[in-house]
Motif scaffolding. Structure first.
Motif, PDB file in Angstrom:
ATOM      1  N   GLY A 146     -15.604  23.195 -37.671  1.00  0.00           N
ATOM      2  CA  GLY A 146     -15.376  24.124 -38.764  1.00  0.00           C
ATOM      3  C   GLY A 146     -13.919  24.531 -38.923  1.00  0.00           C
ATOM      4  N   VAL A 147     -13.070  24.086 -38.004  1.00  0.00           N
ATOM      5  CA  VAL A 147     -11.634  24.398 -38.071  1.00  0.00           C
ATOM      6  C   VAL A 147     -10.969  23.490 -39.100  1.00  0.00           C
ATOM      7  CG1 VAL A 147      -9.468  24.405 -36.779  1.00  0.00           C
ATOM      8  CG2 VAL A 147     -11.575  25.170 -35.685  1.00  0.00           C
ATOM      9  N   LEU A 148     -10.077  24.057 -39.903  1.00  0.00           N
ATOM     10  CA  LEU A 148      -9.303  23.274 -40.860  1.00  0.00           C
ATOM     11  C   LEU A 148      -8.111  22.667 -40.133  1.00  0.00           C
ATOM     12  CD1 LEU A 148      -9.332  25.689 -43.943  1.00  0.00           C
ATOM     13  CD2 LEU A 148     -10.920  23.834 -43.391  1.00  0.00           C
ATOM     14  N   TYR A 149      -7.960  21.352 -40.253  1.00  0.00           N
ATOM     15  CA  TYR A 149      -6.945  20.620 -39.484  1.00  0.00           C
ATOM     16  C   TYR A 149      -6.059  19.817 -40.424  1.00  0.00           C
ATOM     17  CZ  TYR A 149      -5.085  16.831 -36.535  1.00  0.00           C
ATOM     18  OH  TYR A 149      -4.273  15.928 -35.915  1.00  0.00           O
ATOM     19  N   ALA A 150      -4.742  19.904 -40.197  1.00  0.00           N
ATOM     20  CA  ALA A 150      -3.795  19.151 -41.028  1.00  0.00           C
ATOM     21  C   ALA A 150      -2.731  18.515 -40.146  1.00  0.00           C
ATOM     22  CB  ALA A 150      -3.134  20.068 -42.050  1.00  0.00           C
ATOM     23  N   PRO A 151      -2.695  17.177 -40.063  1.00  0.00           N
ATOM     24  CA  PRO A 151      -1.632  16.508 -39.306  1.00  0.00           C
ATOM     25  C   PRO A 151      -0.406  16.294 -40.186  1.00  0.00           C
ATOM     26  CG  PRO A 151      -3.220  14.890 -40.082  1.00  0.00           C
ATOM     27  CD  PRO A 151      -3.708  16.234 -40.559  1.00  0.00           C
ATOM     28  N   ILE A 152       0.771  16.437 -39.605  1.00  0.00           N
ATOM     29  CA  ILE A 152       2.021  16.161 -40.315  1.00  0.00           C
ATOM     30  C   ILE A 152       2.946  15.387 -39.375  1.00  0.00           C
ATOM     31  CG2 ILE A 152       1.884  18.158 -41.849  1.00  0.00           C
ATOM     32  CD1 ILE A 152       3.872  19.600 -40.016  1.00  0.00           C
ATOM     33  N   THR A 153       3.879  14.634 -39.939  1.00  0.00           N
ATOM     34  CA  THR A 153       4.873  13.908 -39.140  1.00  0.00           C
ATOM     35  C   THR A 153       6.267  14.213 -39.694  1.00  0.00           C
ATOM     36  OG1 THR A 153       4.433  11.977 -40.560  1.00  0.00           O
ATOM     37  CG2 THR A 153       3.353  12.037 -38.403  1.00  0.00           C
ATOM     38  N   LYS A 180       2.786  15.998 -35.227  1.00  0.00           N
ATOM     39  CA  LYS A 180       2.674  14.853 -34.327  1.00  0.00           C
ATOM     40  C   LYS A 180       4.040  14.371 -33.842  1.00  0.00           C
ATOM     41  CE  LYS A 180      -1.702  12.870 -35.945  1.00  0.00           C
ATOM     42  NZ  LYS A 180      -2.351  11.647 -36.466  1.00  0.00           N
ATOM     43  N   THR A 181       5.064  14.587 -34.635  1.00  0.00           N
ATOM     44  CA  THR A 181       6.406  14.131 -34.262  1.00  0.00           C
ATOM     45  C   THR A 181       6.912  14.863 -33.028  1.00  0.00           C
ATOM     46  OG1 THR A 181       6.904  13.726 -36.595  1.00  0.00           O
ATOM     47  CG2 THR A 181       8.763  13.789 -35.075  1.00  0.00           C
ATOM     48  N   HIS A 182       6.736  16.182 -33.027  1.00  0.00           N
ATOM     49  CA  HIS A 182       7.276  17.012 -31.940  1.00  0.00           C
ATOM     50  C   HIS A 182       6.197  17.543 -31.010  1.00  0.00           C
ATOM     51  CE1 HIS A 182      10.052  17.305 -35.460  1.00  0.00           C
ATOM     52  NE2 HIS A 182      10.901  16.917 -34.526  1.00  0.00           N
ATOM     53  N   ARG A 183       4.963  17.042 -31.184  1.00  0.00           N
ATOM     54  CA  ARG A 183       3.837  17.368 -30.312  1.00  0.00           C
ATOM     55  C   ARG A 183       3.652  18.880 -30.174  1.00  0.00           C
ATOM     56  NH1 ARG A 183       3.610  13.416 -25.135  1.00  0.00           N
ATOM     57  NH2 ARG A 183       1.701  14.643 -24.928  1.00  0.00           N
ATOM     58  N   ALA A 184       3.385  19.501 -31.303  1.00  0.00           N
ATOM     59  CA  ALA A 184       3.180  20.955 -31.319  1.00  0.00           C
ATOM     60  C   ALA A 184       2.164  21.316 -32.399  1.00  0.00           C
ATOM     61  CB  ALA A 184       4.499  21.674 -31.573  1.00  0.00           C
ATOM     62  N   PHE A 185       1.578  22.499 -32.271  1.00  0.00           N
ATOM     63  CA  PHE A 185       0.603  23.006 -33.229  1.00  0.00           C
ATOM     64  C   PHE A 185       1.017  24.394 -33.713  1.00  0.00           C
ATOM     65  CE2 PHE A 185      -1.944  20.086 -30.719  1.00  0.00           C
ATOM     66  CZ  PHE A 185      -2.839  19.533 -31.622  1.00  0.00           C
ATOM     67  N   ALA A 186       0.733  24.674 -34.975  1.00  0.00           N
ATOM     68  CA  ALA A 186       0.699  26.051 -35.475  1.00  0.00           C
ATOM     69  C   ALA A 186      -0.785  26.374 -35.600  1.00  0.00           C
ATOM     70  CB  ALA A 186       1.389  26.162 -36.828  1.00  0.00           C
ATOM     71  N   GLU A 189      -5.994  31.888 -35.995  1.00  0.00           N
ATOM     72  CA  GLU A 189      -7.369  32.359 -35.874  1.00  0.00           C
ATOM     73  C   GLU A 189      -7.629  33.357 -36.986  1.00  0.00           C
ATOM     74  OE1 GLU A 189     -10.341  34.513 -32.599  1.00  0.00           O
ATOM     75  OE2 GLU A 189      -8.297  33.935 -32.035  1.00  0.00           O
ATOM     76  N   ALA A 190      -8.810  33.278 -37.598  1.00  0.00           N
ATOM     77  CA  ALA A 190      -9.139  34.128 -38.746  1.00  0.00           C
ATOM     78  C   ALA A 190      -8.803  35.597 -38.471  1.00  0.00           C
ATOM     79  CB  ALA A 190     -10.623  33.987 -39.090  1.00  0.00           C
ATOM     80  N   ARG A 191      -8.107  36.202 -39.436  1.00  0.00           N
ATOM     81  CA  ARG A 191      -7.741  37.625 -39.413  1.00  0.00           C
ATOM     82  C   ARG A 191      -6.719  37.968 -38.326  1.00  0.00           C
ATOM     83  NH1 ARG A 191     -13.200  37.436 -40.490  1.00  0.00           N
ATOM     84  NH2 ARG A 191     -13.841  38.393 -42.482  1.00  0.00           N
ATOM     85  N   LYS A 192      -6.061  36.956 -37.775  1.00  0.00           N
ATOM     86  CA  LYS A 192      -5.048  37.209 -36.751  1.00  0.00           C
ATOM     87  C   LYS A 192      -3.743  36.507 -37.133  1.00  0.00           C
ATOM     88  CE  LYS A 192      -8.248  37.869 -32.884  1.00  0.00           C
ATOM     89  NZ  LYS A 192      -8.610  37.453 -31.498  1.00  0.00           N
ATOM     90  N   LYS A 193      -2.705  36.711 -36.322  1.00  0.00           N
ATOM     91  CA  LYS A 193      -1.426  36.070 -36.571  1.00  0.00           C
ATOM     92  C   LYS A 193      -1.453  34.634 -36.044  1.00  0.00           C
ATOM     93  CE  LYS A 193       1.268  40.353 -36.262  1.00  0.00           C
ATOM     94  NZ  LYS A 193       2.382  41.048 -35.567  1.00  0.00           N
ATOM     95  N   TRP A 194      -0.617  33.789 -36.618  1.00  0.00           N
ATOM     96  CA  TRP A 194      -0.531  32.415 -36.155  1.00  0.00           C
ATOM     97  C   TRP A 194       0.324  32.354 -34.893  1.00  0.00           C
ATOM     98  CZ3 TRP A 194       4.084  29.715 -35.696  1.00  0.00           C
ATOM     99  CH2 TRP A 194       5.195  30.312 -36.292  1.00  0.00           C
ATOM    100  N   VAL A 195       0.112  31.336 -34.080  1.00  0.00           N
ATOM    101  CA  VAL A 195       0.892  31.137 -32.861  1.00  0.00           C
ATOM    102  C   VAL A 195       1.348  29.682 -32.783  1.00  0.00           C
ATOM    103  CG1 VAL A 195      -0.264  32.960 -31.567  1.00  0.00           C
ATOM    104  CG2 VAL A 195      -1.193  30.642 -31.505  1.00  0.00           C
ATOM    105  N   LEU A 196       2.435  29.469 -32.063  1.00  0.00           N
ATOM    106  CA  LEU A 196       2.976  28.123 -31.860  1.00  0.00           C
ATOM    107  C   LEU A 196       2.545  27.635 -30.486  1.00  0.00           C
ATOM    108  CD1 LEU A 196       4.847  26.135 -33.408  1.00  0.00           C
ATOM    109  CD2 LEU A 196       6.739  27.045 -32.059  1.00  0.00           C
ATOM    110  N   VAL A 197       1.931  26.453 -30.443  1.00  0.00           N
ATOM    111  CA  VAL A 197       1.393  25.914 -29.195  1.00  0.00           C
ATOM    112  C   VAL A 197       1.935  24.503 -28.978  1.00  0.00           C
ATOM    113  CG1 VAL A 197      -0.685  25.313 -27.916  1.00  0.00           C
ATOM    114  CG2 VAL A 197      -0.724  27.253 -29.509  1.00  0.00           C
TER     115      VAL A 197
END
Length: 261
Positions: A146-153, A180-186, A189-197
């Motif tokens: 159910g998570v929305l996923y978007a890959p970018i390069t 995918k280029t720098h191997r990281a995620f933004a 979580e619903a109703r919360k702030k985004w985090v960099l992983v």
């Protein structure tokens, strides 16, 4: 006097920590330089120093730039530090040192005759343009979870530039943008702030890892077919212009877009 070369990682924290060390050492422009790890070319008569990177150093430089150089200069310097360029760290450092010599340091970005200031301006513009394109071209797909996923390069480290937009756009959704280029995620979580992983996995499980992000929901497949049909329906064959299209939508963005898959 030997030139001091501060060697740091390719990150905002690394570059800003190097600027902090050079600033605290009261270095002049001709006395110091920043080199990124993996892009260091050995020079004669130079003293190479490994930078101890800390959040406190980076925050101190951020505060200094905002206070003495202004928010517009900080915006350009921050975006330049995200660019895909081996010389960006040195450009950021020399811009900060050049500002120290001005009567009004907040006008530093107007001094485009200075090669390093011009370099920061150009890099900032490139990162800004890439971020602007990605905000338009990112395509989210719903995973089985159910998570929305978007890959970018992307070429540059743009996650911190684009994540705030999608936080405002989808505040009630669970989503992640995968660089995918720098191997990281933004990750949001619903109703919360985004985090960099940072991406981390056992290389022996890479296939299983990649397969997980290919497991889409049943609804996703239906909507993808509808969207592709829509794109074909509104197209006018007689007015196709591939050259013009590439100008508005460069080819390297397309592998991650549903309508071109």
């Amino acid at each position: 006097m030997m030139k001091t070369v501060y060697v740091c990682t390719d990150s905002v924290t690394g570059i800003f920590s190097a600027v902090y060390d050079a600033w605290k050492a009261h270095k002049e422009e001709e006395e110091c330089e920043i080199a990124l790890q993996g892009f260091t070319e050995q020079q004669l008569f130079c003293d190479y120093v490994e930078v101890e990177e800390t959040e406190s150093k980076a925050l101190a430089v951020e505060d200094m730039v905002r206070k003495h150089m202004g928010m517009l200069a900080y915006h350009d310097i921050y975006q330049a530090a995200l660019a895909a360029d081996a010389m960006k760290g040195d450009a950021v450092l020399k811009t900060c040192l050049a500002a120290r010599k001005l009567k009004d340091s907040k006008k530093i970005m107007e001094h485009l005759g200075h090669p390093k200031v011009r370099k920061v301006f150009e890099l900032s513009r490139k990162v800004g343009n890439e971020s602007h394109f990605l905000v338009e071209f990112i395509r989210f797909r719903e995973l089985e979870s159910g998570v929305l996923y978007a890959p970018i390069t992307p070429k540059s480290h743009v996650l911190t530039c684009i994540a705030p937009h999608f936080t405002d756009r989808f505040p009630l959704e669970n989503w992640m943008i995968h660089d995918k280029t720098h191997r990281a995620f933004a990750v949001h979580e619903a109703r919360k702030k985004w985090v960099l992983v940072e991406e981390a996995y056992d290389d022996t499980k890479k296939e299983e890892y990649d397969e997980y992000f290919q497991r889409f929901s049943e609804k996703e497949a239906e909507y993808e077919e509808l969207f592709k049909s829509f794109c074909k329906t509104i197209a006018i064959k007689e007015r196709e212009n591939p050259v013009c299209q590439r100008g508005h939508l460069p080819l390297w963005y397309r592998p991650n877009m549903v309508e071109f898959s």
